[in-house]
Design an enzyme around this catalytic site. Structure first.
Site, mmCIF file in Angstrom:
data_model
loop_
_atom_site.group_PDB
_atom_site.id
_atom_site.type_symbol
_atom_site.label_atom_id
_atom_site.label_comp_id
_atom_site.label_asym_id
_atom_site.label_seq_id
_atom_site.Cartn_x
_atom_site.Cartn_y
_atom_site.Cartn_z
ATOM 1 N N ALA A 1 9.265 -0.459 5.402
ATOM 2 C CA ALA A 1 9.361 0.555 4.356
ATOM 3 C C ALA A 1 8.175 1.511 4.325
ATOM 4 C CB ALA A 1 9.489 -0.132 2.998
ATOM 5 N N ALA B 1 3.319 -1.479 4.312
ATOM 6 C CA ALA B 1 2.448 -2.505 4.908
ATOM 7 C C ALA B 1 2.768 -3.914 4.409
ATOM 8 C CB ALA B 1 0.970 -2.176 4.663
ATOM 9 N N GLY B 2 4.032 -4.185 4.113
ATOM 10 C CA GLY B 2 4.418 -5.509 3.609
ATOM 11 C C GLY B 2 3.996 -6.626 4.550
ATOM 12 N N GLY B 3 4.338 -6.514 5.830
ATOM 13 C CA GLY B 3 3.976 -7.547 6.805
ATOM 14 C C GLY B 3 2.473 -7.623 6.994
ATOM 15 N N ASP C 1 -2.665 -1.734 10.068
ATOM 16 C CA ASP C 1 -2.836 -1.673 8.610
ATOM 17 C C ASP C 1 -3.465 -2.938 8.038
ATOM 18 O OD1 ASP C 1 -1.841 0.870 8.230
ATOM 19 O OD2 ASP C 1 0.205 0.215 7.810
ATOM 20 N N VAL D 1 10.976 -4.503 3.257
ATOM 21 C CA VAL D 1 10.605 -4.670 4.670
ATOM 22 C C VAL D 1 10.848 -3.349 5.412
ATOM 23 C CG1 VAL D 1 11.229 -5.953 6.760
ATOM 24 C CG2 VAL D 1 11.162 -7.121 4.558
ATOM 25 N N LYS E 1 0.843 -1.216 0.000
ATOM 26 C CA LYS E 1 0.000 0.000 0.000
ATOM 27 C C LYS E 1 0.866 1.248 0.000
ATOM 28 C CE LYS E 1 0.502 1.603 4.450
ATOM 29 N NZ LYS E 1 1.325 2.737 4.790
HETATM 30 O O1 C5P Z 1 -0.717 -1.558 15.009
HETATM 31 P P1 C5P Z 1 0.736 -1.695 14.677
HETATM 32 O O2 C5P Z 1 1.400 -2.805 15.437
HETATM 33 O O3 C5P Z 1 0.997 -1.807 13.211
HETATM 34 O O4 C5P Z 1 1.428 -0.333 15.151
HETATM 35 C C1 C5P Z 1 2.817 -0.202 15.270
HETATM 36 C C2 C5P Z 1 3.135 1.017 16.135
HETATM 37 O O5 C5P Z 1 2.757 2.208 15.444
HETATM 38 C C3 C5P Z 1 2.377 1.074 17.447
HETATM 39 O O6 C5P Z 1 3.064 0.415 18.469
HETATM 40 C C4 C5P Z 1 2.311 2.575 17.714
HETATM 41 O O7 C5P Z 1 3.544 3.020 18.225
HETATM 42 C C5 C5P Z 1 2.197 3.150 16.321
HETATM 43 N N1 C5P Z 1 0.815 3.472 15.897
HETATM 44 C C6 C5P Z 1 0.136 4.533 16.468
HETATM 45 N N2 C5P Z 1 -1.138 4.837 16.036
HETATM 46 C C7 C5P Z 1 -1.717 4.121 15.055
HETATM 47 C C8 C5P Z 1 -1.040 3.043 14.441
HETATM 48 C C9 C5P Z 1 0.237 2.742 14.894
HETATM 49 O O8 C5P Z 1 0.651 5.211 17.359
HETATM 50 N N3 C5P Z 1 -2.937 4.458 14.639
#
Ligand code: C5P
Length: 284
Positions: free
Chosen positions: A98, A101-103, A137, A96, A10
């Site tokens: 990047a 949203a690869g993972g 994501d 990775v 994405k």
């Molecule tokens: O949800 P995910 O594990 O992908 O998020 C990774 C990190 O990005 C979270 O630990 C947080 O620090 C940050 N994040 C955030 N607000 C969001 C999405 C992600 O602060 N809406």
């Protein structure tokens, strides 16, 4: 169990941060777009419990630490179906760490395969809710396309598709940890916000110029000096004829929007002489 399932990357056509939440996450407002660059995922049953993940990048987690395995575990936990031992294969094409949203896309692809096999009646919305437990994501990546994503990223509204165009995607050699950049954001101090309602209107009117004019990612405002190469790539893309260029997600990948294929192809060729990962893509 599955043939190849494609897990599309994405880009953020717009990324705005509206505030910090009690739970430590941030409230976002993003226009998300899937692109043709994709990992290739296979999912097969295996004897024994749990999920094993094999990838062509030796440093990615092979077991429960991989987001694809987390997605499988979450699928069985949330649906109440008896867990099945799985072997997941991932051919990585998406860079990775990047901002693409690869993972998350790998996890979403696993959810789609498991739904097809074990719970074909499960609606998209329910699968996206399972995805939200795996990562912010993941819900978007379940359906992909062009969407407005709000809240943590899990509140989705389908938007009209991005009009035909070409995207030149360039990741510099370094990576940026997402939490590091979120920690730098003080919402009240952000100097500029993308006009997301305007971008939604431009999408409705199939107005590529209007979309390009509104492309912006607030993370660029808090990018530490050590990551300045992001801005160099942006100006190179603009110099090579991009209608607009922006960082995607929490970076460091930058992309440029082009109307014409030949212009985009020659920009990609030129960037590839300087940067390790350059891709010429279309929206999907
Ligand atoms: O949800 P995910 O594990 O992908 O998020 C990774 C990190 O990005 C979270 O630990 C947080 O620090 C940050 N994040 C955030 N607000 C969001 C999405 C992600 O602060 N809406």
């Amino acid at each position: 169990m599955s043939g190849v399932e494609y897990a599309y990357a994405k880009l953020n056509l717009a990324l705005d941060i509206l505030g910090k939440r009690e739970d430590g996450y941030h409230d976002l407002r993003m226009v998300m777009q899937s692109i043709g660059l994709a990992d290739e995922i296979t999912v097969s049953p295996r004897a024994g419990a749990g999920t094993e993940v094999g990838t062509d990048l030796p440093y990615l987690p092979k077991g429960d630490g991989n987001i694809a395995a987390k997605a499988a575990a979450q699928f069985f936990a949330a649906t109440g179906l008896p867990p099945v031992g799985l072997a997941i294969g991932i051919k990585k094409r998406i860079p990775v760490c990047a901002g693409m949203a690869g993972g998350s896309s790998d996890g979403a692809a696993v959810l789609r395969v498991l739904r097809r096999v074990y719970a074909p009646q499960l609606p998209d919305y329910d699968l996206e809710k399972i995805g939200a437990q795996v990562g912010s994501d993941v819900p978007f990546c379940v359906r992909g396309g062009t969407m407005l994503a709000e809240g943590r990223g899990e509140r989705l509204s389908v938007l009209p598709p991005l009009p035909p165009c070409w995207l030149v995607v360039c990741k510099p050699a370094f990576s940026i940890p997402t939490p590091e950049l979120f920690a730098k954001v003080q919402v009240k101090k952000l100097r500029c916000h993308p006009d997301v309602p305007g971008m939604v209107r431009a999408l409705e009117q199939k107005d590529l110029e209007g979309i390009a004019r509104r492309m912006y990612n607030v993370f660029e405002d808090v990018l530490p000096r050590k990551y300045q190469q992001v801005f160099e790539i942006k100006s190179t893309l603009l110099g090579l004829g991009a209608m607009a260029a922006s960082m995607t997600g929490s970076g460091p990948t930058v992309f440029g929007l082009f109307r014409e294929q030949d212009e985009a192809a020659s920009a990609a060729e030129s960037l590839a002489t300087q940067y390790p990962s350059v891709f010429l893509c279309r929206p999907v």
